[in-house]
Design an enzyme around this catalytic site. Structure first.
Site, mmCIF file in Angstrom:
data_model
loop_
_atom_site.group_PDB
_atom_site.id
_atom_site.type_symbol
_atom_site.label_atom_id
_atom_site.label_comp_id
_atom_site.label_asym_id
_atom_site.label_seq_id
_atom_site.Cartn_x
_atom_site.Cartn_y
_atom_site.Cartn_z
ATOM 1 N N GLY A 86 -39.129 43.690 -47.750
ATOM 2 C CA GLY A 86 -39.395 42.476 -48.499
ATOM 3 C C GLY A 86 -38.321 42.275 -49.544
ATOM 4 N N CYS A 144 -38.646 50.315 -54.379
ATOM 5 C CA CYS A 144 -38.186 48.950 -54.625
ATOM 6 C C CYS A 144 -36.669 48.921 -54.587
ATOM 7 C CB CYS A 144 -38.686 48.468 -55.990
ATOM 8 S SG CYS A 144 -38.186 46.787 -56.414
ATOM 9 N N GLU A 187 -44.094 41.756 -53.465
ATOM 10 C CA GLU A 187 -43.121 40.666 -53.584
ATOM 11 C C GLU A 187 -43.626 39.557 -54.501
ATOM 12 O OE1 GLU A 187 -40.238 41.318 -52.643
ATOM 13 O OE2 GLU A 187 -40.841 43.076 -51.485
#
Length: 233
Positions: A86, A144, A187
């Site tokens: 994502g 992330c 996200e």
């Protein structure tokens, strides 16, 4: 969002140059054109840059359709190159409420069952919001692309209802469960100026090396015992 260790194009300097405030010049369209001029994966803004801590602007069709399409394709290319599952527009320095997700889920059957990780086709999320469905929470390690080299356990709702639009302005109103639910929450949080670390169990924070050497199990149960934190019951 990422769950594997890989090279990340760290673009703090580029991000600082692309603040995309409404009072900046040249206009937003020109700035995005400049960002897309290289036809290469976009630089990813990393933690510590204020861009990641600002609530993104609601997308209202301000980009010409052709430019929006090119920007979405650049997000997709950058997500694949990182690699991740994502990527939100603020992570490349653009504070618009747009994100892309895609997960081929190349995992073992044991991991698939434990995490509910199933393939997720490429999707574009525009102006997304989510709300939990039921009280069940699931805790797993997250990473992330904007926080390279680290992962931590995050407890999130196991099932959420996502509302928003797609890239064509069509209404989205869907229920996501398991790993796809985790991805859309991660996200969407980016679009609200949040990082996964804001929701993480601090004692679970682990380097990529520690993840490879110690915490490859399908669930974080062993990590919880060894590092001294509790998982949701």
């Amino acid at each position: 969002m990422t769950y594997t260790t890989g090279p990340v194009r760290q673009g703090d300097s580029a991000g600082e140059q692309c603040r995309f405030r409404t009072d900046d010049h040249p206009p937003l369209t020109d700035q995005i054109e400049q960002l897309l001029s290289t036809n290469a994966p976009l630089p990813i803004v990393t933690a510590g840059n204020p861009l990641l801590r600002r609530e993104s602007e609601r997308y209202n069709g301000r980009l010409p359709p052709a430019l929006l399409s090119r920007f979405i394709e650049a997000l997709r290319l950058t997500m694949h190159a990182a690699p991740g599952v994502g990527l939100a527009a603020p992570q490349v320095g653009v504070p618009l409420r747009i994100a892309v997700i895609e997960d081929p889920a190349p995992v073992t059957e044991e991991v698939r069952v434990a995490r509910g990780r199933v393939p997720q086709a490429f999707r574009v999320l525009v102006n997304p919001t989510y709300e939990p469905i039921g009280p069940t929470r699931a805790a797993f390690f997250e990473g992330c692309l904007s926080v390279p080299g680290w992962q931590a356990v995050v407890a999130r709702p196991a099932e959420v209802r996502l509302r928003g639009e797609d890239e064509h302005g069509r209404t989205l109103d869907e229920v996501f469960t398991g790993w796809p639910a985790r991805i859309v929450q991660h996200e969407t949080d980016h679009l609200n100026g949040m990082l996964y670390l804001d929701r993480a169990e601090p004692r679970s924070l682990s380097s990529s090396q520690a993840m490879t050497e110690r915490w490859t199990q399908p669930t974080p149960k062993e990590a919880a015992v060894a590092l001294g934190f509790e998982l949701p019951r």
